[in-house]
Design a protein around this motif. Structure first.
Motif, PDB file in Angstrom:
ATOM      1  N   SER A  56       0.834  -1.212   0.000  1.00 53.83           N
ATOM      2  CA  SER A  56       0.000   0.000   0.000  1.00 53.83           C
ATOM      3  C   SER A  56       0.867   1.260   0.000  1.00 53.83           C
ATOM      4  O   SER A  56       0.508   2.255  -0.629  1.00 53.83           O
ATOM      5  CB  SER A  56      -1.045  -0.008   1.124  1.00 53.83           C
ATOM      6  N   PHE A  57       2.048   1.200   0.627  1.00 54.40           N
ATOM      7  CA  PHE A  57       2.962   2.348   0.561  1.00 54.40           C
ATOM      8  C   PHE A  57       3.392   2.592  -0.894  1.00 54.40           C
ATOM      9  O   PHE A  57       3.357   3.724  -1.382  1.00 54.40           O
ATOM     10  CB  PHE A  57       4.198   2.092   1.441  1.00 54.40           C
ATOM     11  N   ALA A  58       3.778   1.515  -1.575  1.00 55.91           N
ATOM     12  CA  ALA A  58       4.261   1.649  -2.967  1.00 55.91           C
ATOM     13  C   ALA A  58       3.144   2.177  -3.867  1.00 55.91           C
ATOM     14  O   ALA A  58       3.394   2.988  -4.772  1.00 55.91           O
ATOM     15  CB  ALA A  58       4.776   0.310  -3.474  1.00 55.91           C
ATOM     16  N   ARG A  59       1.933   1.713  -3.603  1.00 55.99           N
ATOM     17  CA  ARG A  59       0.793   2.174  -4.402  1.00 55.99           C
ATOM     18  C   ARG A  59       0.539   3.673  -4.142  1.00 55.99           C
ATOM     19  O   ARG A  59       0.451   4.469  -5.073  1.00 55.99           O
ATOM     20  CB  ARG A  59      -0.437   1.352  -4.030  1.00 55.99           C
ATOM     21  N   ASP A  60       0.494   4.031  -2.858  1.00 59.05           N
ATOM     22  CA  ASP A  60       0.196   5.429  -2.493  1.00 59.05           C
ATOM     23  C   ASP A  60       1.241   6.393  -3.031  1.00 59.05           C
ATOM     24  O   ASP A  60       0.930   7.476  -3.491  1.00 59.05           O
ATOM     25  CB  ASP A  60       0.133   5.600  -0.966  1.00 59.05           C
ATOM     26  N   LYS A  61       2.515   5.982  -2.922  1.00 61.19           N
ATOM     27  CA  LYS A  61       3.608   6.894  -3.321  1.00 61.19           C
ATOM     28  C   LYS A  61       3.951   6.782  -4.809  1.00 61.19           C
ATOM     29  O   LYS A  61       4.893   7.407  -5.268  1.00 61.19           O
ATOM     30  CB  LYS A  61       4.878   6.591  -2.500  1.00 61.19           C
ATOM     31  N   LYS A  62       3.224   5.904  -5.501  1.00 60.24           N
ATOM     32  CA  LYS A  62       3.482   5.683  -6.941  1.00 60.24           C
ATOM     33  C   LYS A  62       4.966   5.335  -7.185  1.00 60.24           C
ATOM     34  O   LYS A  62       5.671   6.005  -7.958  1.00 60.24           O
ATOM     35  CB  LYS A  62       3.076   6.901  -7.761  1.00 60.24           C
ATOM     36  N   ILE A  63       5.419   4.316  -6.460  1.00 57.60           N
ATOM     37  CA  ILE A  63       6.816   3.870  -6.596  1.00 57.60           C
ATOM     38  C   ILE A  63       6.998   3.200  -7.960  1.00 57.60           C
ATOM     39  O   ILE A  63       6.185   2.364  -8.362  1.00 57.60           O
ATOM     40  CB  ILE A  63       7.161   2.868  -5.460  1.00 57.60           C
ATOM     41  N   ASP A  64       8.062   3.572  -8.660  1.00 56.44           N
ATOM     42  CA  ASP A  64       8.291   3.018 -10.001  1.00 56.44           C
ATOM     43  C   ASP A  64       9.057   1.707  -9.970  1.00 56.44           C
ATOM     44  O   ASP A  64       8.937   0.892 -10.883  1.00 56.44           O
ATOM     45  CB  ASP A  64       9.085   4.028 -10.845  1.00 56.44           C
TER      46      ASP A  64
END
Ligand code: AMP
Length: 430
Positions: A56-64
């Protein structure tokens, strides 16, 4: 690009430093990171095995791109969870990570593909294992099938020790399910060498060789640790050995995993032993080794992010890696008592003398680097927070010079009960 690095050791510090050198990268997050990593990345308070929060962190922060350091989240299926959400992540799937997560599985892959390795027998019944043990001439290696935080292998030097290990692993379930199935393996003699390769499911690009130092004391005495130091390259490992390892170990493994329908992407680490009959595989890991990463990654000249993206996108065949020809030596400074019990919270003096404001830990020429592991801030001072506290890596024209340099630099750092090996890289001169 925004990159998330999962983990909190020296390996992840080395990864963050190299990732920061990429012109593609605008921001790095590390979960959970550590003191030194916080100079390279924004540390977020999420544990490396909390897959739900990481997704959910990666999704929220739009991690590439997410890069995973340790084996446990890979074994737990972090790659599958990220890919389900359409998030790019560098590493093997849960099924492919079994090459490290199950020694029995890895051994089957080796046997099915004629990959040189030690002879072994598998046991799920402790009585049968004991009966077999009674017929053996020590030493033998006894290996728990599953992940045991690096403690699942015992080289037993007497029949009593063999029996005692079988009882501990299987009857007393020292590592729970992970040690309910074991391998009893022929003892092999020789120097150990690590060869890591980037893999994209089909193609492989090997890295320069390295050598870890597992036992806690000089001359390989004392119990095994996570690793007390490393150097790269290992002179014992010739170009011919590398060719052999590529053709007989790395390529067949990646081909076999593809044929099983579980292609291997990420880092394939072959732990080899140099026997009189040539290199044989002791184990596979499915991620960078630590401390090997602290000696190998600094030598990489090619943009690491570019390589990881190419691996994720199955186009490693387009790349050729460039390496610094100069060797690197890394020495780990550990807490007194490690790998047994130790006290945390001691102030680490001198560590900040390696830190240049606005830059990372290291000297101007990038020939000396500090990679922190068990270090955290307390009352605004860096204090010890783990068994392996930090690694210092030096690069120089020869292994001897890199070794001299690294031991000179250690003099700048001190903490109560600090200990380290004084012979890292000596094997290079044998
Ligand atoms: P592994 O996790 O399988 O690499 O084992 C940990 C360590 O145990 C290795 O780095 C070796 O030092 C030792 N070891 C494992 N298997 C063997 C073997 N068959 N013969 C000799 N030593 C071994």
């Amino acid at each position: 690009m925004k990159v998330l690095v999962v983990g909190s050791g020296g390996r992840e510090h080395a990864l963050c430093k190299k990732i920061n050198e990429s012109p593609k990268v605008e921001k790095i997050y590390a979960a959970p990171g550590n003191y030194g990593i916080s100079k390279e990345a924004e540390c977020v308070d999420i544990f490396d095995n909390d897959l739900e929060s990481l997704v959910s962190f990666a999704r929220d922060k739009k991690i590439d791109l997410t890069v995973v350091g340790p084996e446990a989240p890979l074994d737990k299926g972090i790659v599958d969870e990220f890919e389900k959400e359409g998030l790019m992540i560098f590493g093997p799937s849960k099924e492919a990570a079994k090459l490290e997560g199950s020694k029995v599985f890895a051994k089957q892959v080796m046997l099915e593909n004629d990959i040189p390795t030690a002879k072994s027998s598998e046991f799920t019944d402790s009585d049968e294992a004991k009966k077999f043990a009674a017929s053996l001439v020590p030493p033998v290696a006894i290996k728990a099938d599953g992940l045991c935080a690096g403690k699942g292998v015992v080289v037993a030097h007497s029949r009593e020790e063999i029996l005692q290990t079988v009882v501990q692993f299987m009857d007393e379930k020292e590592f729970g399910e992970a040690s309910s199935r074991i391998l009893i393996e022929e003892y092999l003699q020789g120097q150990e060498v690590s060869v890591l390769a980037f893999c994209d499911g089909e193609n492989i690009i090997p890295m320069v060789s390295s050598q870890d130092h597992k036992p806690v004391y000089d001359k390989d005495k004392g119990p095994n640790t996570g690793g007390m130091g490393a150097y790269s390259p290992a002179p014992i490992f010739s170009e011919k050995d590398m060719e052999f390892t590529i053709e007989r170990v790395l390529k067949p493994t990646v081909k076999a995993m593809k044929e099983k329908g579980t292609p291997f992407k990420g880092i394939l680490y072959a732990g080899l032993i140099m026997t009189e009959q040539g290199p044989k595989v002791l184990e596979f890991n499915v991620r960078f080794g630590d401390p090997e990463a602290q000696a190998v990654i600094p030598r990489l000249k090619t943009d690491l992010v570019q390589v990881m993206l190419a691996a994720c996108e199955e186009r490693l065949d387009e790349l050729v890696l460039e390496w610094d020809e100069r060797p690197a030596v890394c020495v780990v400074l550990a807490s007194g008592g490690y790998p047994g019990t130790y006290t945390k919270g001691y102030e680490i003096k001198g560590i900040d003398s390696f830190y240049k404001s606005g830059d990372d830990f290291g000297d101007k020429s990038n020939e000396v680097m500090v990679f922190t592991a068990g270090v955290k801030l307390k009352d605004n001072k860096p204090v010890t927070a783990g068994g392996r506290v930090l690694g210092i890596t030096a690069i120089a024209d020869t292994i001897k010079k890199a070794q001299e340099k690294v031991y000179n630099e250690i003099g700048r750092i001190s903490f109560k009960d600090m200990h380290y090996r004084r012979d890292i890289a000596d094997k290079a001169f044998k």
